[in-house]
Design a protein around this motif. Structure first.
Motif, mmCIF file in Angstrom:
data_model
loop_
_atom_site.group_PDB
_atom_site.id
_atom_site.type_symbol
_atom_site.label_atom_id
_atom_site.label_comp_id
_atom_site.label_asym_id
_atom_site.label_seq_id
_atom_site.Cartn_x
_atom_site.Cartn_y
_atom_site.Cartn_z
ATOM 1 N N UNK A 130 0.935 -1.190 0.124
ATOM 2 C CA UNK A 130 0.224 0.024 0.049
ATOM 3 C C UNK A 130 0.967 1.078 0.070
ATOM 4 N N UNK A 131 1.020 1.748 -1.187
ATOM 5 C CA UNK A 131 2.143 2.858 -1.161
ATOM 6 C C UNK A 131 1.643 4.083 -0.634
ATOM 7 N N UNK A 132 0.367 4.352 -0.493
ATOM 8 C CA UNK A 132 -0.126 5.422 0.234
ATOM 9 C C UNK A 132 0.200 5.521 2.059
ATOM 10 N N UNK A 134 2.814 3.984 3.034
ATOM 11 C CA UNK A 134 4.155 4.507 3.205
ATOM 12 C C UNK A 134 4.345 6.137 3.011
ATOM 13 N N UNK A 135 3.782 6.554 2.254
ATOM 14 C CA UNK A 135 3.992 8.056 1.855
ATOM 15 C C UNK A 135 3.528 8.798 2.851
ATOM 16 N N UNK A 136 2.514 8.367 3.735
ATOM 17 C CA UNK A 136 1.911 9.165 4.720
ATOM 18 C C UNK A 136 2.915 9.036 6.042
ATOM 19 N N UNK A 137 3.455 7.637 6.026
ATOM 20 C CA UNK A 137 4.402 7.635 7.203
ATOM 21 C C UNK A 137 5.580 8.719 7.124
ATOM 22 N N UNK A 138 5.932 8.782 5.566
ATOM 23 C CA UNK A 138 7.122 9.570 5.265
ATOM 24 C C UNK A 138 6.796 11.008 5.893
ATOM 25 N N UNK A 139 5.614 11.358 5.457
ATOM 26 C CA UNK A 139 5.294 12.868 5.710
ATOM 27 C C UNK A 139 5.154 13.232 7.242
ATOM 28 N N UNK A 140 4.922 12.110 7.911
ATOM 29 C CA UNK A 140 4.937 12.305 9.534
ATOM 30 C C UNK A 140 6.272 12.463 10.059
ATOM 31 N N UNK A 141 7.125 11.563 9.496
ATOM 32 C CA UNK A 141 8.456 11.328 10.115
ATOM 33 C C UNK A 141 9.089 12.749 9.752
ATOM 34 N N UNK A 142 8.932 13.329 8.570
ATOM 35 C CA UNK A 142 9.576 14.801 8.158
ATOM 36 C C UNK A 142 9.209 15.805 8.851
ATOM 37 N N UNK A 143 7.643 15.831 8.737
ATOM 38 C CA UNK A 143 7.196 17.023 9.119
ATOM 39 C C UNK A 143 6.784 17.288 10.581
ATOM 40 N N UNK A 144 6.629 16.084 11.389
ATOM 41 C CA UNK A 144 6.486 16.161 12.725
ATOM 42 C C UNK A 144 7.470 15.740 13.589
ATOM 43 N N UNK A 145 8.561 14.719 12.927
ATOM 44 C CA UNK A 145 9.492 14.105 13.720
ATOM 45 C C UNK A 145 10.752 14.619 13.240
ATOM 46 N N UNK A 161 6.398 1.139 -5.199
ATOM 47 C CA UNK A 161 5.141 0.471 -4.977
ATOM 48 C C UNK A 161 4.220 1.481 -5.760
ATOM 49 N N UNK A 162 4.448 2.565 -6.157
ATOM 50 C CA UNK A 162 3.245 3.518 -6.846
ATOM 51 C C UNK A 162 2.475 2.759 -8.059
ATOM 52 N N UNK A 163 1.293 3.038 -7.868
ATOM 53 C CA UNK A 163 0.345 2.194 -8.930
ATOM 54 C C UNK A 163 0.315 2.741 -10.301
ATOM 55 N N UNK A 164 0.747 4.071 -10.530
ATOM 56 C CA UNK A 164 0.636 4.714 -11.741
ATOM 57 C C UNK A 164 1.677 5.921 -11.825
ATOM 58 N N UNK A 170 3.740 12.402 -7.967
ATOM 59 C CA UNK A 170 3.321 13.155 -6.735
ATOM 60 C C UNK A 170 4.333 12.691 -5.685
ATOM 61 N N UNK A 171 4.981 11.498 -5.578
ATOM 62 C CA UNK A 171 5.592 10.973 -4.370
ATOM 63 C C UNK A 171 7.164 11.862 -4.783
ATOM 64 N N UNK A 172 7.351 11.703 -5.940
ATOM 65 C CA UNK A 172 8.895 12.221 -6.340
ATOM 66 C C UNK A 172 8.734 13.727 -6.137
ATOM 67 N N UNK A 173 8.067 14.635 -6.367
ATOM 68 C CA UNK A 173 7.840 15.864 -5.916
ATOM 69 C C UNK A 173 7.577 16.199 -4.444
#
Length: 342
Positions: A130-132, A134-145, A161-164, A170-173
């Motif tokens: 589920x790529x989403x 992992x991406x949400x975890x990444x946002x929390x790790x950077x923006x909050x931690x 893992x991106x689906x398209x 979006x993840x690259x940016x």
């Protein structure tokens, strides 16, 4: 495949489905699981029909993960979703991954970041592709931690893992935005250059490159990217007005900063002990150039104001300031310089 058939489980289902007594259903469901510890359907039942209705999301997640580790069981009522027919517990578990992302979003909005991370870990346990999540975890790790390295590892996994292509971009940016904030400019430039080699007209990539050059104080390069970019954005009905406003605002800042550099050089010249007519005339020309730069900046701030629906920027104030600077050059700076001519 095991089927639940104990008296304890029958009681649990009765309490949950007939009497709507979820506390009793939980009590008897756990007893049933003790009696049939290898039965994944009991764990699934507890998650779906007992813990989730009580909003005990963490316990529900634990039961779903437990169900995934036990031998598969038949569903009581198989169902079809799209082209897929779901007949067993293990087939269904991945469907709950996105539910736990939604639970994490709710926790995040309540600023409970630890709980949000726990929900995302459950989402990944249920569907490790589920790529989403992992991406949400990444946002929390950077923006909050404030953990860039951990965040980048998670973003790279999400990209893998991106689906398209849209999701991958979006993840690259997002990765580029984080690296730019951390001033890892050369890495960002290389990433954007590679991307634009294949997609030279991509608006998002050009916007990121524009912002990168601003951060690097490469104003001419920023302007060369930003000016045509703004025109393209204005013609594209899919571009949000606040992004157009922001781009115009940043172009205004670029021109203002270019003008300010020249203006400061002129002010410094006052203390020059070796003034010459040649130097002075060059600076008079530079003062007129500065006026033009302030005018261009003023025009971009006006454009920014036109697209600023919520009036959240200070573009109006900056526009007034640009007009004042032009008048100051006419009324004070150029006459001062002309006074230095011999």
């Amino acid at each position: 495949m095991l089927e639940a058939r104990s008296m304890e489980f029958t009681s649990a289902k009765t309490y949950a489905r007939v009497e709507n007594n979820l506390l009793k259903a939980e009590e008897w469901g756990l007893k049933a699981l003790e009696k049939e510890p290898e039965n994944s359907f009991i764990a699934f039942f507890l998650a779906k029909e007992v813990f989730l209705p009580q909003k005990k999301q963490k316990k529900a997640g634990e039961m779903l993960i437990l169900a995934s580790s036990l031998p598969d069981s038949r569903l009581e009522k198989p169902f079809r979703l799209g082209e897929t027919r779901y007949k067993t517990v293990h087939q269904v578990l991945k469907l709950y991954s996105n539910d736990f992302i939604n639970f994490a979003i709710s926790d995040y909005n309540q600023k409970d970041y630890l709980s949000a991370m726990e929900k995302l870990n459950i989402a990944i346990e249920l569907d490790n592709k589920n790529s989403a999540a992992y991406m949400f975890k990444a946002e929390i790790e950077y923006e909050q931690n404030n953990k860039l390295e951990e965040s980048i590892i998670l973003i790279n996994k999400a990209i893998e893992l991106s689906k398209n292509d849209n999701e991958k971009n979006e993840f690259h940016f997002k990765k580029i935005a984080y690296l730019r904030k951390e001033k890892q400019y050369e890495e960002v430039k290389d990433m954007l250059t590679d991307f634009l080699t294949n997609s030279p007209d991509d608006i998002a990539a050009n916007r990121e490159l524009f912002l990168l050059y601003i951060d690097m104080n490469l104003l001419d390069k920023a302007i060369n990217i930003g000016s045509p970019l703004l025109e393209i954005m204005e013609e594209d009905p899919n571009i949000a007005m606040d992004l157009i406003s922001e781009t115009a605002y940043n172009l205004g800042i670029c021109y203002r900063n270019k003008a300010s550099e020249i203006y400061n050089n002129i002010i410094t010249y006052q203390s020059d002990t070796e003034k010459t007519n040649e130097k002075t005339n060059d600076l008079i020309d530079a003062a007129n150039d500065t006026k033009e730069l302030y005018q261009i900046a003023k025009d971009y701030f006006q454009t920014s104001t036109n697209y600023d629906e919520n009036e959240i920027s200070n573009a109006k104030e900056l526009k007034k300031n640009m007009r004042k600077m032009r008048k100051k050059i006419d009324n004070d700076i150029i006459p001062l310089l002309e006074g230095f001519l011999k």
